[in-house]
Design an enzyme around this catalytic site. Structure first.
Site, PDB file in Angstrom:
ATOM      1  N   LEU A  71       0.807  -1.214   0.000  1.00 28.89           N
ATOM      2  CA  LEU A  71       0.000   0.000   0.000  1.00 28.89           C
ATOM      3  C   LEU A  71       0.842   1.268   0.000  1.00 28.89           C
ATOM      4  O   LEU A  71       0.320   2.360  -0.248  1.00 28.89           O
ATOM      5  CB  LEU A  71      -0.939   0.001   1.210  1.00 28.89           C
ATOM      6  N   ARG A  95      -4.591   1.629  13.251  1.00 32.08           N
ATOM      7  CA  ARG A  95      -4.906   2.728  14.164  1.00 32.08           C
ATOM      8  C   ARG A  95      -5.695   3.797  13.404  1.00 32.08           C
ATOM      9  O   ARG A  95      -5.577   3.919  12.174  1.00 32.08           O
ATOM     10  CB  ARG A  95      -3.620   3.368  14.706  1.00 32.08           C
ATOM     11  N   HIS A 136      -3.333  -3.286  23.841  1.00 30.40           N
ATOM     12  CA  HIS A 136      -3.604  -4.699  23.623  1.00 30.40           C
ATOM     13  C   HIS A 136      -4.803  -5.103  24.478  1.00 30.40           C
ATOM     14  O   HIS A 136      -5.259  -4.357  25.350  1.00 30.40           O
ATOM     15  CB  HIS A 136      -2.390  -5.561  23.956  1.00 30.40           C
ATOM     16  N   ASP A 137      -5.267  -6.312  24.233  1.00 26.21           N
ATOM     17  CA  ASP A 137      -6.453  -6.851  24.873  1.00 26.21           C
ATOM     18  C   ASP A 137      -6.514  -6.548  26.373  1.00 26.21           C
ATOM     19  O   ASP A 137      -7.526  -6.074  26.877  1.00 26.21           O
ATOM     20  CB  ASP A 137      -6.485  -8.369  24.623  1.00 26.21           C
ATOM     21  N   ILE A 138      -5.426  -6.822  27.087  1.00 21.88           N
ATOM     22  CA  ILE A 138      -5.456  -6.715  28.540  1.00 21.88           C
ATOM     23  C   ILE A 138      -5.774  -5.294  28.996  1.00 21.88           C
ATOM     24  O   ILE A 138      -6.469  -5.088  30.001  1.00 21.88           O
ATOM     25  CB  ILE A 138      -4.118  -7.221  29.148  1.00 21.88           C
ATOM     26  N   ASP A 167     -10.269  -9.235  22.583  1.00 24.81           N
ATOM     27  CA  ASP A 167     -10.018  -9.331  21.141  1.00 24.81           C
ATOM     28  C   ASP A 167     -11.142 -10.032  20.392  1.00 24.81           C
ATOM     29  O   ASP A 167     -11.614  -9.540  19.364  1.00 24.81           O
ATOM     30  CB  ASP A 167      -8.716 -10.090  20.884  1.00 24.81           C
TER      31      ASP A 167
END
Length: 394
Positions: A71, A95, A136-138, A167
Site C-alpha cells: 500500500l 490505528r 492490547h487486549d489486557i 479481542d
C-alpha cells in the site's frame, strides 16, 4: 456479486470481503465470514504482519484467498480500490487515520463503492483520548471493569482470560454483527456505511447483565465474592487427586441436590442457603474432589443433571465424546481445529481450504474479481511476477 471458480457453501455465499491484513481480532472476524461462505480476499503486505506465526499454521486465515499488495508503493492503493469496487465488505484493523493516510480510508472506498460496508476494528475506537495510542487486549478489558471482575480471590490480582474476552468476544464478534447488520441495510437501501467496532465498547457491552445485577444489589463490585465469579462454592473449579480439575455449575436447586448426592455430602446440603456456611461447604466439596482422579469423577457425574464437567486441555478437548459426536472440531490438511460455528440447516459452513499463504492466490483472484492490476507487472512493467520468483528459487 457471485464469485466463479471454487465452489462455496454457507449462508454468505456470494458476499465478497476485502481484508486488509492485520493481527488478532480483524483476521478472526474475516475468518468467521469466510467460514460462513463469504469470498474473503486477504490483502497481505510484503514481509507479513509481524505476528511471528508460520502462515501455514495460522488457522484464522483458513477459507480465505491472499494477494500481495504494498500500500505504500505506487499503484498499491489503486489496486485495493479496484478490489473495493467489486466488494461488499472491507475490514481493516489499523490505528485511526492510518487507512486514510494510505489512501484506502472510508471516504476513498465509499467514493468507489457507495454500497460498501467499511468495517473498522480497533481497541480504543476511532475517537476519544486514547484512540491514537497503542494497546492490547489486557488494557482494553482493564478500563471497562471487565478484567477487574475476573478471578477467584478478592484480595489477589485479576485472572487474565487469554485474549478471548477482549479481542475475540468484545472485538471480532461485534465487528461481524455490525458488518452483517450494515450489509442488510446496504442491500435494502443501497447505502454503505462505516462500522466502528471498538473492543472497549464490545467488552463493556458483554457485561450488561452484570451491570444490571450491580444496580439491583445482586452483585458486589469486587471479584471472587459473587454467584458467577468463583465466590459461590457450587459454581467453581476443584482439584482432583491426580492434579486435574472438575468444573461445577450446580446453581439451580434440583441440580444442586443431584450434585451433593453424587459427591456424597448430602448432610451439608442445607449450607447452600446460609452464606455464613459457604466456607464450610467449599472446604467439604474440595476435600471430596481430592479423593478421586478427574476421570473417576467424570464417570460419577456422566449422564446426570449435576452440572459437573472435567476441565480439559486444548489438546484433550477434540476427543471428548460429546464434541466428537457433534464434530465440534475437524481436521483439515493435518490440522485439528474448531469447526465453523454456528450451524445452519440449509447452508452449512465448512472448512474448505487451509490457511491462505501470502500472495498464493493472486492469479485466481485477479481472474475471478477482474482486477488485473493485482499482478505486479501490471502496476510496474519491470517488476517480477511472484511465480517467476518461485521458479528461480526452485
Amino acid at each position: 456479486m457471485t464469485t466463479p471458480g471454487r465452489s462455496r457453501t454457507g449462508p454468505l455465499s456470494g458476499v465478497r470481503v476485502v481484508e486488509l491484513a492485520g493481527i488478532g481480532p480483524g483476521p478472526f472476524a474475516a475468518m468467521l465470514l469466510a467460514d460462513l461462505g463469504a469470498d474473503v480476499v486477504r490483502v497481505d503486505r510484503p514481509g507479513g504482519p509481524g505476528l511471528g506465526i508460520d502462515p501455514a499454521f495460522d488457522l484464522t486465515n483458513r477459507n480465505k484467498r491472499s494477494v500481495l499488495v504494498d500500500l505504500k508503493a505506487d499503484g498499491g492503493p489503486d489496486t485495493v480500490l479496484d478490489l473495493v469496487a467489486r466488494a461488499d465488505v472491507l475490514i481493516e484493523g489499523y490505528r485511526p487515520g492510518v487507512a486514510e493516510r494510505l489512501g484506502v480510508g472510508p471516504d476513498a472506498c465509499l467514493a468507489r463503492n457507495p454500497r460498501l460496508v467499511y468495517g473498522r476494528m480497533t481497541g480504543w475506537g476511532q475517537d476519544g483520548p486514547l484512540a491514537p495510542t497503542a494497546g492490547h487486549d489486557i488494557g482494553y478489558i482493564a478500563i471497562t471493569g471487565t478484567l477487574g471482575m475476573i478471578g477467584p480471590d478478592p484480595e489477589g490480582p485479576p485472572s487474565i482470560p487469554a485474549n478471548l474476552v477482549g479481542d475475540y468476544a468484545g472485538g471480532s464478534l461485534y465487528l461481524v454483527i455490525g458488518v452483517l447488520a450494515a450489509l442488510q441495510h446496504a442491500r435494502a437501501h443501497g447505502e454503505g456505511q462505516v462500522v466502528d467496532a471498538a473492543i472497549v465498547d464490545g467488552t463493556a457491552h458483554l457485561a450488561t447483565m452484570i451491570h444490571g445485577m450491580l444496580a439491583a444489589g445482586g452483585w458486589q463490585d469486587r471479584r471472587g465474592v459473587n454467584l458467577l465469579d468463583g465466590g459461590c462454592p457450587f459454581y467453581g473449579t476443584y482439584a482432583t487427586s491426580d492434579g486435574g480439575h472438575m468444573a461445577v455449575g450446580a446453581l439451580e436447586q434440583q441440580f444442586y441436590d443431584e450434585f451433593v448426592r453424587l459427591l456424597g455430602i448430602e448432610d451439608l446440603a442445607p449450607a447452600r442457603h446460609d452464606l455464613a456456611r459457604w466456607g464450610e461447604l467449599r472446604a467439604a466439596v474440595a476435600d471430596r474432589f481430592r479423593t478421586r482422579t478427574r476421570d473417576e469423577w467424570t464417570a460419577v457425574f456422566e449422564g446426570t443433571d449435576a452440572c459437573v464437567a472435567p476441565v480439559l486441555s486444548l489438546r484433550e478437548a477434540p476427543a471428548h465424546p460429546h464434541l466428537a459426536a457433534r464434530g465440534t472440531f475437524v481436521e483439515h490438511a493435518g490440522l485439528v481445529q474448531p469447526a465453523p460455528a454456528p450451524r445452519f440447516s440449509a447452508t452449512p459452513g465448512t472448512v474448505r481450504t487451509g490457511p491462505a499463504l501470502p500472495g498464493a492466490d493472486t492469479d485466481e483472484v485477479a481472474r475471478d474479481w477482474a482486477v488485473p492490476a493485482l499482478h505486479p507487472d501490471a502496476r510496474h512493467p519491470d517488476a517480477q511476477h511472484p511465480d517467476d520468483a518461485k521458479e528461480q528459487q526452485a
